[in-house]
Scaffold this active site. Structure first.
Site, PDB file in Angstrom:
ATOM      1  CB  ALA A 139      10.825  -7.777  11.817  1.00  0.00           C
ATOM      2  CE  LYS A 140       8.651  -5.746  18.681  1.00  0.00           C
ATOM      3  NZ  LYS A 140       8.683  -5.759  20.157  1.00  0.00           N
TER       4      LYS A 140
ATOM      5  CB  ILE B  82      -1.037   0.010   1.137  1.00  0.00           C
ATOM      6  CG1 ILE B  82      -0.366   0.046   2.505  1.00  0.00           C
ATOM      7  CG2 ILE B  82      -1.956  -1.187   1.035  1.00  0.00           C
ATOM      8  CD1 ILE B  82      -1.342   0.493   3.605  1.00  0.00           C
TER       9      ILE B  82
ATOM     10  CB  VAL C 191       8.005   0.427  11.560  1.00  0.00           C
ATOM     11  CG1 VAL C 191       8.144   0.528  10.055  1.00  0.00           C
ATOM     12  CG2 VAL C 191       8.685   1.576  12.264  1.00  0.00           C
ATOM     13  N   GLY C 192       4.521   0.823  10.675  1.00  0.00           N
ATOM     14  CA  GLY C 192       3.648   1.728   9.926  1.00  0.00           C
ATOM     15  C   GLY C 192       2.912   2.719  10.799  1.00  0.00           C
ATOM     16  CD  GLU C 193      -1.646   0.997  12.294  1.00  0.00           C
ATOM     17  OE1 GLU C 193      -1.128  -0.113  12.522  1.00  0.00           O
ATOM     18  OE2 GLU C 193      -2.865   1.164  12.217  1.00  0.00           O
TER      19      GLU C 193
END
Lengths: 338, 829
Positions: free
Chosen positions: B761-762, B533, B764-766
């Site tokens: 990994a986590k 996106i 990081v978009g929000e």
């Protein structure tokens, strides 16, 4: 969008003839305002008369006895880049630099900038508006944070409370500029120069126009007189963000100092009325007086004299005072920044 | 072997327990000290060239032979009954082929509300749709539809809508106490009774509009009984499912494609009504139909971050230990919608035994809300972190010290330890970068401020007929003397430093699946049904596959954004793509790698256990001469394509996976003009292992900038008289410009979250949008000595705060003159 005819005018006469004879014809130059209004359906012209190609009206010329004549089709970017404007009319240069975006300034003409329609969101949307021919001004009792403090007489809905959006107009007002209007059928020698403030009128229910221009009248030149030697100028503009926004309030100040004494002061306020609003009382009080904190306080108070907040624009009063104070600081004390 | 497992998945701040199919045992995460050569590299986007040269095709770019164009007629009224509609004028416009209205819309299995309703509950509600040979004809025809509306009473103001006598969006009322989301932990009455200090505050935040560059829209095309949809969506598989249901089609007869996306931010998570309308019109006309919304429609009808009215109350002992938190939220969801978890930060961020949060949806005659980048947490963090700074003032404590005093090592609602929490480190790094110590020594506000006065504040709001369990009728604001200011500032400018913390999910979870196909020339195709996106998913997934297969990233091509390209990928929301799809891609690559090694074993006459895959070669460990280049190996296989399958494993059961961070803001406030200038933002976030620092940096900067818009200028304006939106365009809805962006320094806390998933990994978009507004508001508090309560901080609000400050100062001066010393004791009320 309604289909419309398009004429690329080859002479001013031709343009004026169409504009004065055809109801529904519109003058088209930079188009930064007219095209957006047309696309939104706020205006629906039948005929666009394009005068962009009239090279005779795109110039900067020194006037005999000083001063500058600006052809109305000069773009804002051209004015902004001009050294004379920078050196002798820094308030005007600054007012252009904070107008719109570089793309808009490349396209927009100075004549069109003066003649643009209000940015009032009632006018530009599907809301009650005197300029739409509606019975009442929706902004008078609505969301009027961006609207007028002065000059509307009464917030009864019969009077337009929109403000004039132009930044250069405010600087030009403080510089005591004049506009030359070509009237259809009249020879250029008879074209009259009008003080810029008098170009604008407050729209009412019966006369929903924003300028004094009649169909076919065209602003062809702006004359900026020579400023007194040593005059100091500033243009300050408060916006909702750092660029690409119209003024919440703006101030153009032109001061002539004789030592510590204010020989002359001109203060024009933007974003507060249907035209650049000259703080004449404040100017008078200032004239001939030594700059002092007390005098500054007095000028600041007088600049806001007669302000009539509408409800949501009360903040414009302290904002105006703050900007006037900073403008005075800038023109009277070079050692201190704004 | 596929296997059914139960797991807890968090999306957009809410937990869901679900059954998922996972494909075999998951891999352990790459250990912390493993040297990775593709993962962790700041690679430019693999599709950058396509984007800058214009060959990337967005939904707006799709042109099909014979394609028609559709437009939607929308209600001009905030609330009206549709009395009569006559479309004959529209049908008479040359080029118009069909008009859909509530009268002729075919019956569908569409699970949503009616496509065209007869009670229109917001300006922008769908009334009719026109399809024509070109957009101009369709647009002209809209004007020719004659509609008779019966206007109904409306309510567009959140505070007005909670009043019992407000006009009703639905007959049942605007606020439903039954449907409120209420959370209780411990006993808040007891907690407040134990408190030495109690602070309380009201906050208002504005409705934020997404304004994605690419507006919502679809192109729909039928080929016999098969439907293909190019859609601007965050979830191709979700749209496929809904459309199959709506049109009664087998799933394999619906294909949804989203190759490139001009932004979604949460507003494109569902199936658009416009998509269904376009598909209907395409079926009816037998030609492809393009239906794109314009900027106005975008701002009226495609979702928004709900505005909020929040009351928060904190109780603490004199050493700063929190004893109770109460947080009550009213959210203006529009004509329908959901309350995002605004109370999330209050429930989770700090260690506190007694917590109660209440979240109420308030219906308004405005477009329905939707998720918007970290929905709820952005708004809730403003209130919680604002109140925490009040508490710090009341206690005379440093704000960071107060936060550390209440540091939570466990997820309290789930009673689970965190898998990793780098918040303490984020505070340390951020404070150092921002020069937080200056706040206490020269220049900035003294640590303990003098409370100058308390002023009456706004009222409290409760749902109909119910008094909130806590909270008085009015809240008082603290007004403090600001301390010494830096010498380089002119007297009319004040500088302030503020900070705020961030907690969010972003751990992702199953289901997410991927295939990795190794071609005969050893190039690799990754196929997965996720979508990019705009965040860089293609690039990041290519890095993961390349790492596992030890091949160059350029040898990997990622197919996504197409329900027929690969196996199921989840919605791109909740910061979950990297943490969900990434591990599935790694698992699929590992499966392919295993097969390659097995094939090599027979060719090299070696044991599988002896072999390693390294730098594009399979070789016997310790004897590199016994090896074969991957390319040679795959060439030997003829046209066989090695295909690896992988899926995201279940989430760990014994830990809670979250992201954390802290942001620091430096502002200057002009006391004369009310201008707030953010001069610097320091953003420090912990999202575990970073796959690509470059795309991460884009995310952090984008989040901060969108957060600055929320803090300073973005606000939907509605005319109270007509109930219509005044700011439905980019002139009057003010997103930040390039000149509004301050210096943004950002750091990711080092380390991988090994328990989270096989990448460590986590998301990081929000996270980066969450604390920005709160940090800015707290910096303004620091600068002015009066806490901002209403966002965005536009001139009217800032100048009003400055006025209150001046009045308080005058009152104190007057008091001092009359001999009454009022200034002095900082403390409690």
């Amino acid at each position: 969008m309604k289909p419309f005819a398009y004429t690329a005018a080859t002479s001013l006469d031709q343009a004026q003839e169409i504009l004065s004879e055809e109801w529904g014809s519109r003058l088209y130059a930079g188009g930064t305002d007219l095209l957006t209004l047309t696309k939104r359906g706020t205006v629906s012209p039948d005929h666009l008369v394009d005068i962009k190609g009239l090279a005779d009206f795109r110039y900067l010329r020194h006037l005999t006895g000083g001063g500058l004549a600006i052809g109305a089709l000069t773009t804002l970017a051209e004015l902004e880049a001009n050294r004379t404007v920078h050196r002798r009319f820094p308030a005007l240069a600054r007012s252009i630099a904070v107008t719109g975006t570089p793309q808009l300034r490349n396209r927009a003409t100075v004549g069109g900038n003066l003649c643009q329609q209000p940015r009032c969101w009632y006018y530009r949307g599907d809301f009650p508006c005197l300029l739409h021919g509606d019975e009442v001004c929706g902004a008078a009792k609505g969301e009027n944070a961006y609207h007028a403090l002065f000059g509307y007489e009464s917030a009864d809905g019969n009077r337009c409370v929109a403000v004039h959006p132009s930044d250069p107009a405010v600087a030009l007002s403080a510089l005591e500029a004049e506009v030359v209007v070509a009237v259809p059928g009249e020879a250029p020698v008879n074209w009259e120069a009008t003080p810029i403030d008098d170009l604008f009128q407050q729209p009412t229910k019966d006369f929903p126009g924003t300028t004094i221009l009649n169909p076919g009248d065209v602003v062809v030149e702006i004359r900026v007189p020579e400023q007194p030697k040593g005059s100091r100028q500033v243009y300050l503009k408060a916006m909702d963000r750092a660029a690409w926004a119209f003024a919440l309030v703006s101030v153009a100040a032109v001061a002539t100092l004789d030592g510590n004494r204010l020989a002359d002061l001109r203060l024009a306020l933007g974003g507060v009325a249907y035209k650049p609003w000259r703080a004449r009382h404040a100017e008078e009080i200032a004239r001939g007086h030594v700059v002092s904190p007390e005098l500054v306080d007095e000028i600041v108070e007088l600049a806001a004299e007669g302000a009539m907040p509408l409800g949501a624009n009360e903040y414009k009063v302290p904002l105006l005072k703050g900007l006037v104070r900073q403008a005075l600081r800038a023109v009277t004390d070079e050692s201190r920044g704004i | 072997m596929p296997e059914l497992r139960k797991t807890v998945v968090e999306i957009e701040g809410r937990l869901h327990e679900e059954y998922v199919v996972v494909d075999g045992e998951d891999l352990p995460a790459w250990p912390e000290d493993r040297v990775l050569s593709r993962v962790g590299q700041p690679l430019p986007r693999v599709d950058a060239r396509a984007k800058v040269t214009g060959t990337a095709r967005f939904t707006h770019d799709i042109q099909l032979p014979g394609m028609l164009h559709a437009r939607i007629l929308r209600s001009p009224h905030p609330h009206a009954r549709l009395r009569r509609i006559d479309v004959s004028g529209a049908l008479a416009v040359p080029g118009v082929l069909a008009v859909l209205t509530h009268e002729n819309v075919p019956e569908l299995g569409w699970p949503g509300r009616p496509l065209f309703d007869t009670v229109l509950r917001y300006q922008g509600a769908e009334v009719a749709a026109v399809v024509a040979v070109d957009e101009a004809a369709a647009t002209d025809a809209l004007d020719k539809i004659s509609v008779e509306y019966e206007p109904l009473p409306f309510v567009v103001d959140l505070e007005a809508a909670v009043e019992p006598d407000a006009p009703r969006v639905y007959p049942e009322g605007n606020v439903s106490a039954d449907e409120a989301s209420v959370y209780v932990r411990g006993d808040t009455d007891q907690g407040f009774a134990e408190a030495d200090v109690v602070v309380e505050a009201n906050f208002r935040t504005a409705a934020q509009l997404h304004n994605c560059f690419e507006t919502h829209g679809s192109v729909c095309s039928w080929d016999g009984g098969r439907l293909t949809v190019w859609d601007s969506t965050q979830h191709v598989f979700g749209v496929r499912k809904t459309l199959a249901q709506a049109f009664g089609l087998p799933m394999h007869d619906v294909r949804v494609i989203k190759q490139f996306m001009g932004g979604g931010f949460g507003s494109k998570g569902g199936t658009g009504r416009y998509t269904v309308i376009a598909a209907l019109l395409a079926r009816q006309t037998g030609r492809p139909v393009k239906l794109l919304l314009d900027r106005r429609e975008e701002n009226l009808a495609t979702g928004h971050r709900h505005n909020t009215l929040q009351y928060i109350k904190l109780g603490a002992r004199s050493d700063g230990t929190l004893t109770a938190i109460y947080h009550q939220v009213f959210a203006g969801v529009g004509a329908w919608g959901w309350v995002a978890p605004v109370g999330g930060p209050a429930r989770e961020l700090y260690r506190c035994p007694n917590v109660k949060t209440e979240e109420y949806a308030v219906c308004l005659n405005l477009g329905p809300d939707s998720a918007f980048r970290a929905p709820g947490y952005v708004e809730g963090t403003v209130a919680l972190e604002g109140a925490m700074d009040d508490l710090a003032v009341a206690l005379g404590m440093d704000p960071i010290e107060l936060r550390l005093r209440n540091y939570a090592d466990t997820n309290q609602p789930r009673n689970l330890p965190y898998s990793g929490k780098g918040l303490r480190e984020a505070y340390r790094i951020g404070a150092e970068l921002m020069g937080w110590h200056l706040r206490e020594t020269t220049g900035y506000l003294p640590r303990k401020r003098t409370i100058l006065a308390t002023l009456g504040g706004g009222g409290n709001h409760s749902p109909e007929g119910e008094q909130p369990p806590a909270g008085p009728g009015g809240v008082e604001d603290l007004v403090c003397w600001p301390g010494t200011q830096p010498e380089d500032l002119p007297p009319h400018r004040r500088r302030g430093l503020g900070m705020a913390s961030q907690i969010w999910g972003g751990g992702g979870g199953p289901p997410a699946h991927a295939e990795v196909r190794v071609n005969p020339d050893a190039t690799v195709t990754v196929a997965t049904g996720t979508q990019d996106i705009g965040t860089g998913t293609r690039t990041v997934l290519a890095q993961v596959a390349a790492e596992e297969l030890s091949i160059p990233v350029e040898h990997v091509r990622v197919l996504l954004g197409d329900t027929e390209a690969g196996p199921y990928g989840p919605i791109s929301a909740g910061s979950l793509t990297v943490a969900s799809v990434g591990p599935a891609v790694r698992a699929a690559a590992a499966d392919a790698r295993r097969q390659l090694v097995e094939l090599a074993a027979s060719l090299l006459d070696a044991k599988v256990e002896e072999l390693i895959l390294k730098d594009g070669r399979v070789e016997v460990a310790g004897s590199p001469e016994r090896g074969i280049a991957l390319r040679e190996l795959t060439a030997r296989l003829g046209n066989f394509m090695v295909t690896g399958h992988g899926s995201r494993g279940p989430n760990p059961e014994d830990v809670a996976v979250h992201t954390f961070g802290a942001q620091f803001a430096e502002v200057e406030v002009d006391l004369e003009t009310g201008a707030v200038e953010v001069t610097r933002i320091v953003a420090v976030h912990d999202s575990g292992r970073i796959i690509n620092p470059l795309t991460t940096s884009s995310q952090v900067e984008g989040g901060v900038i969108q957060g600055l818009g929320f803090a300073l200028s973005e606000e939907r304006a509605v005319d109270p008289q007509t109930g219509r939106v005044l700011s439905a365009d980019l002139e009057n809805y003010r997103i930040p410009t390039a000149l509004d962006v301050p210096i943004i320094d950002h750091v990711m806390v080092p380390g991988a979250d090994l328990a989270a998933n096989n990448l460590g990994a986590k998301g990081v978009g929000e996270p980066p949008i969450i604390p920005t507004a709160a940090a800015v508001a707290n910096a303004v508090y620091d600068a002015l000595g009066i806490r901002p309560t209403d966002l965005p901080l536009t001139r009217p609000r800032v100048l009003a705060a400055i006025k209150r400050l001046e009045e308080a100062a005058q009152a104190v001066e007057a008091g001092a003159e009359s001999g009454k010393e009022q200034a002095g004791e900082g403390g409690t009320r």
